[in-house]
Design a protein around this motif. Structure first.
Motif, PDB file in Angstrom:
ATOM      1  N   CYS A 275       0.849  -1.254  -0.067  1.00  0.00           N
ATOM      2  CA  CYS A 275      -0.037   0.113  -0.024  1.00  0.00           C
ATOM      3  C   CYS A 275       0.862   1.458   0.067  1.00  0.00           C
ATOM      4  N   GLU A 276       1.890   1.025  -0.859  1.00  0.00           N
ATOM      5  CA  GLU A 276       2.924   2.199  -0.786  1.00  0.00           C
ATOM      6  C   GLU A 276       2.345   3.445  -1.733  1.00  0.00           C
ATOM      7  N   LEU A 277       2.562   4.611  -1.216  1.00  0.00           N
ATOM      8  CA  LEU A 277       2.014   5.787  -1.869  1.00  0.00           C
ATOM      9  C   LEU A 277       2.790   6.960  -1.687  1.00  0.00           C
ATOM     10  N   VAL A 278       3.458   7.605  -2.605  1.00  0.00           N
ATOM     11  CA  VAL A 278       4.184   8.963  -2.416  1.00  0.00           C
ATOM     12  C   VAL A 278       3.302  10.060  -3.461  1.00  0.00           C
ATOM     13  N   VAL A 279       2.786  10.912  -2.954  1.00  0.00           N
ATOM     14  CA  VAL A 279       1.986  11.722  -3.831  1.00  0.00           C
ATOM     15  C   VAL A 279       2.498  13.283  -3.502  1.00  0.00           C
ATOM     16  N   GLY A 280       2.226  14.097  -4.425  1.00  0.00           N
ATOM     17  CA  GLY A 280       2.584  15.595  -4.317  1.00  0.00           C
ATOM     18  C   GLY A 280       3.557  15.819  -5.416  1.00  0.00           C
ATOM     19  N   SER A 281       4.431  17.111  -5.315  1.00  0.00           N
ATOM     20  CA  SER A 281       5.149  17.580  -6.196  1.00  0.00           C
ATOM     21  C   SER A 281       6.240  18.360  -5.387  1.00  0.00           C
ATOM     22  N   TYR A 282       7.607  18.392  -6.178  1.00  0.00           N
ATOM     23  CA  TYR A 282       8.605  18.812  -5.448  1.00  0.00           C
ATOM     24  C   TYR A 282       8.539  20.226  -4.816  1.00  0.00           C
ATOM     25  N   PRO A 283       8.825  20.447  -3.535  1.00  0.00           N
ATOM     26  CA  PRO A 283       9.589  19.662  -2.897  1.00  0.00           C
ATOM     27  C   PRO A 283       8.666  18.971  -1.566  1.00  0.00           C
ATOM     28  N   ASP A 284       7.145  19.102  -1.914  1.00  0.00           N
ATOM     29  CA  ASP A 284       6.336  18.270  -0.781  1.00  0.00           C
ATOM     30  C   ASP A 284       5.703  17.228  -1.264  1.00  0.00           C
ATOM     31  N   TYR A 285       5.629  16.388  -0.380  1.00  0.00           N
ATOM     32  CA  TYR A 285       5.004  14.952  -0.667  1.00  0.00           C
ATOM     33  C   TYR A 285       4.265  14.549   0.863  1.00  0.00           C
ATOM     34  N   LYS A 286       3.277  13.426   0.408  1.00  0.00           N
ATOM     35  CA  LYS A 286       2.801  12.699   1.348  1.00  0.00           C
ATOM     36  C   LYS A 286       3.305  11.433   1.065  1.00  0.00           C
ATOM     37  N   VAL A 287       3.520  10.610   2.220  1.00  0.00           N
ATOM     38  CA  VAL A 287       4.273   9.229   2.075  1.00  0.00           C
ATOM     39  C   VAL A 287       3.408   8.296   3.030  1.00  0.00           C
ATOM     40  N   HIS A 288       2.955   7.177   2.566  1.00  0.00           N
ATOM     41  CA  HIS A 288       2.196   6.154   3.101  1.00  0.00           C
ATOM     42  C   HIS A 288       2.599   4.728   2.734  1.00  0.00           C
ATOM     43  N   VAL A 289       2.668   3.850   3.908  1.00  0.00           N
ATOM     44  CA  VAL A 289       3.266   2.455   3.494  1.00  0.00           C
ATOM     45  C   VAL A 289       2.753   1.655   4.870  1.00  0.00           C
TER      46      VAL A 289
END
Length: 561
Positions: A270-284
Motif C-alpha cells: 500500500c505504498e504511496l508517494v504523492v505530491g510535487s517537489y518539494p512537498d510530498y505525502k508518504v504512506h506505506v
C-alpha cells in the motif's frame, strides 16, 4: 463562478461525510479491517475546507484548485485519504480552465483528469475500491456529455452511477463479499459526491430517466445501502504488515518518487508517494517503521508522522461493532416491553439548534436532513419505528422531503402515519404548538395544518449559480437572496441588509406581532446579536424570539406570526 460554487458546496459535502464517518468506518475491511476509512476521509476533507475558506472573496478557480491540492495533500490521512486527495487534486486542476457557466464537457474533462491523477498515484490499483468508482463515474460523465444532457441532469446521473458502482464493489473484491459489505472508501466517496451535487443543485434539478437499473439518486443510494450489512469479523489473523506509516516529507535534494516507491515496496505494501517537489505525502504498511523513516531522511525532512498498529485497530473495530450490535439487540428486545403511546411525532431538521427546539416542543425523533441532505423513505420509516407510538405525525419541513414522507406513510404497515406538509422548520414549530395530546391523530393533523396558515416564512441564503428573482431581475452567483414563501423576492450583497429588507417587505404586506429567528451554523453569536439589534431598532413593535438554529447554507431563517 465555478470557484464560488465549489467554495459553497465543499464544506457542506465534507460535513455530511464527517457525520457519516463512523458508519463508513464500520465498513472498512480492505486492505485491512482497521476501521478508520471514514475518519481518514473526513480529516482529509476537513483540511481542504479550512484552506478553501481562508481564500479571499475574489479567489479564482486556480486559487481554489491550489488550495484543494495543498489542503488535501497536507491533511491526507491513511490510504483512503491519500487516494481521495489525488482524486480531488485531479478534479480541481481539471476545472481551472472551465467555462463560465460550467459545461458538461468541462465536468467530463475534470473527471477524466481526476482518474488520470488518482490511478497514477497508485502503483497497484485494486478493482472494487474508490478507484473503480471514480473511473465508473468518469465514464458516465463522458456518456452524459455525448447524450447532451444538461449540467443538472448530468450531475444527478453521476450520483446514480457513484452509488451503483459502490453496490457492485462486492462483486469485484472477494473480501467485501465475504464480509457482507461494500467498499468503505467507495461508499465515502459516493456520499461526498451526492452531498456536493445536492448542495450545488439545491435539489431543484429535475430527475430524468438515465436508462439505469435505478431511476433516481435516492434509489441508487438505497440500493447501495441495502448491501451495507455489517457483519462481525473476528477471524482476521493479521496482515503481513502491522504498522501503517504516514507522514509529510519535504525534499531537500533531488528526489525521485518512483525510486522511493520501489524501495518502500520491499518493506511493505500500500505504498504511496504523492505530491510535487518539494512537498510530498508518504504512506506505506510495513513491519519496520524505522527503516521507512531512515530511508526518507536521506533525502529531506519528515514531519507530522503517524504510525498506527493496524492489528490493534482491527481488534478495536471488531470489539466496537460487537458492542454496537449487542446494544442494538438489547434495545430491540427491550422495546416491545414498553407500552406504545397513542401519538408520536417525527420531524426533519438540518441544525442541532433546530432539533433541540423541536424536541422541546414534543417531537420524539428528529431526522437529520434538509435542503441539501434529503432523508430517504427508509430513514423516515426508521424514525417512525423509534417513536414507539401507535400513530405518528411526520413533519417533513421541506418541500423536497414531502414525497419521501408520504411514501413512508403509505409504506407503514403497523403504525398509522399522517404527514402534515410543513415546508420549513418554523412551520413545524407552529404546528407543534397546535397539538392537543387528548385529540385523535386526524384532529391533530387538521389543527396543525391550519396552524401553518398563521405564519409566514423567510429564508436568507447565498446564490450558488446565476438565476433570476420572482420579478425576473437577474441573480448572480454569490448574491444574497431573501426567499419568501418559496419565491426569491429580495436580492442583495449583505446578509443583514437582505434580512432587514425581507422583514420590511413582509411586514408591509401583512403586519405581524412576533418574529422567530434562527441563526445558521456560520453566523457567530456576536453577528447574530448585532442583527437582532438592527431588527428590533427597525421594528420596535415586533416581538423578537431569537434562537441558534445551527442550520447549514441558510445564515438566517425566520417566521412572522
Amino acid at each position: 463562478m465555478i470557484a464560488n460554487v465549489i467554495r459553497s458546496c465543499f464544506p457542506v459535502a465534507a460535513k455530511v461525510v464527517a457525520d457519516k464517518a463512523e458508519d463508513i468506518n464500520k465498513l472498512n475491511v480492505f486492505p485491512v479491517p482497521d476501521g478508520d476509512t471514514g475518519t481518514n476521509m473526513s480529516l482529509t476533507l476537513g483540511t481542504v475546507v479550512k484552506e478553501v475558506q481562508a481564500l479571499p472573496a475574489g479567489a479564482t478557480m486556480a486559487d481554489v484548485a491550489k488550495a484543494i491540492t495543498h489542503g488535501s495533500l497536507m491533511g491526507a490521512r491513511g490510504n483512503s485519504g491519500v487516494i481521495t486527495s489525488q482524486i480531488l487534486r485531479g478534479m480541481a486542476e481539471g476545472l481551472v480552465d472551465a467555462h463560465e457557466p460550467v459545461t458538461t464537457a468541462d465536468i467530463a474533462a475534470a473527471f477524466r483528469n481526476s482518474v488520470k491523477v488518482a490511478f497514477k498515484a497508485v502503483r497497484k490499483p485494486v478493482e472494487g475500491t474508490i478507484l473503480t468508482v471514480i473511473r465508473d463515474v468518469s465514464a458516465r460523465a463522458d456518456k452524459c456529455e455525448k447524450e447532451k444532457l444538461s449540467v443538472s441532469e448530468m450531475l444527478e446521473a453521476l450520483v446514480v452511477e457513484a452509488y451503483e458502482s459502490v453496490a457492485r464493489t462486492p462483486d469485484l473484491l472477494p473480501v467485501l463479499k465475504e464480509n457482507g459489505v461494500v467498499d468503505s472508501g467507495a461508499y465515502g466517496f459516493a456520499t461526498f459526491v451526492e452531498a456536493f451535487v445536492n448542495a450545488a443543485l439545491g435539489n431543484e434539478g429535475k430527475l430524468t430517466d438515465f436508462e439505469t437499473s435505478v431511476a433516481t439518486p435516492t434509489d441508487a443510494h438505497n440500493a447501495a445501502d441495502s448491501r451495507v450489512q455489517i457483519e462481525l469479523n473476528d477471524d482476521w489473523e493479521g496482515s503481513e504488515f502491522r504498522y501503517c506509516n504516514e507522514f509529510l516529507f519535504k525534499a531537500e535534494k533531488p528526489f525521485e518518487p518512483e525510486e522511493a516507491l520501489s524501495y518502500l515496496s520491499t518493506l511493505g505494501d500500500c505504498e504511496l508517494v504523492v505530491g510535487s517537489y518539494p512537498d510530498y505525502k508518504v504512506h506505506v504498511h510495513s513491519n519496520e517503521p524505522n527503516r521507512v523513516l531512515e530511508y526518507m531522511l536521506r533525502y529531506g525532512q519528515i514531519y507530522e508522522v503517524f504510525i498506527h498498529n493496524m492489528d490493534i485497530e482491527a481488534h478495536d473495530r471488531t470489539a466496537k461493532i460487537a458492542a454496537d450490535q449487542a446494544k442494538d439487540a438489547a434495545e430491540a428486545e427491550a422495546k416491545p416491553s414498553e407500552p406504545k403511546k397513542p401519538l408520536g411525532f417525527v420531524a426533519v431538521a438540518a441544525g442541532d439548534g433546530e432539533a433541540e427546539i423541536l424536541k422541546s416542543l414534543g417531537v420524539d425523533v428528529v431526522v437529520s436532513g434538509g435542503q441539501t441532505m434529503n432523508p430517504s423513505t427508509a430513514d423516515i420509516l426508521d424514525a417512525v419505528a423509534q417513536t414507539n407510538a401507535e400513530s405518528v405525525i411526520v413533519l417533513p419541513d421541506n418541500g423536497n422531503i414531502r414525497m419521501a414522507a408520504e411514501a413512508a406513510a403509505a409504506a407503514s404497515e403497523d403504525v398509522k402515519v399522517v404527514v402534515v406538509p410543513t415546508k420549513t422548520v418554523p412551520q413545524a414549530f407552529a404546528a407543534m404548538f397546535a397539538v392537543d395530546p387528548e385529540a385523535s391523530i386526524g384532529d391533530n393533523a387538521e389543527a396543525m395544518g391550519e396552524a401553518l396558515g398563521d405564519i409566514r416564512d423567510g429564508e436568507v441564503t447565498h446564490a450558488v449559480r446565476d438565476s433570476q428573482a420572482a420579478d425576473g431581475s437577474p441573480i448572480h452567483s454569490g448574491d444574497i437572496m431573501g426567499i419568501e414563501g418559496g419565491a426569491i423576492t429580495v436580492v442583495g450583497s449583505d446578509v443583514d441588509q437582505v434580512t432587514l429588507d425581507l422583514i420590511a417587505k413582509m411586514q408591509g404586506e401583512e403586519e405581524g406581532d412576533t418574529l422567530t429567528i434562527l441563526a445558521g451554523e456560520d453566523m457567530d453569536d456576536e453577528h447574530f446579536q448585532a442583527l437582532c439589534d438592527k431588527i428590533e431598532a427597525a421594528n420596535p413593535d415586533l416581538e423578537l424570539d431569537a434562537h441558534r438554529g445551527g442550520q447549514p447554507l441558510y445564515p438566517v431563517i425566520f417566521s412572522i406570526e
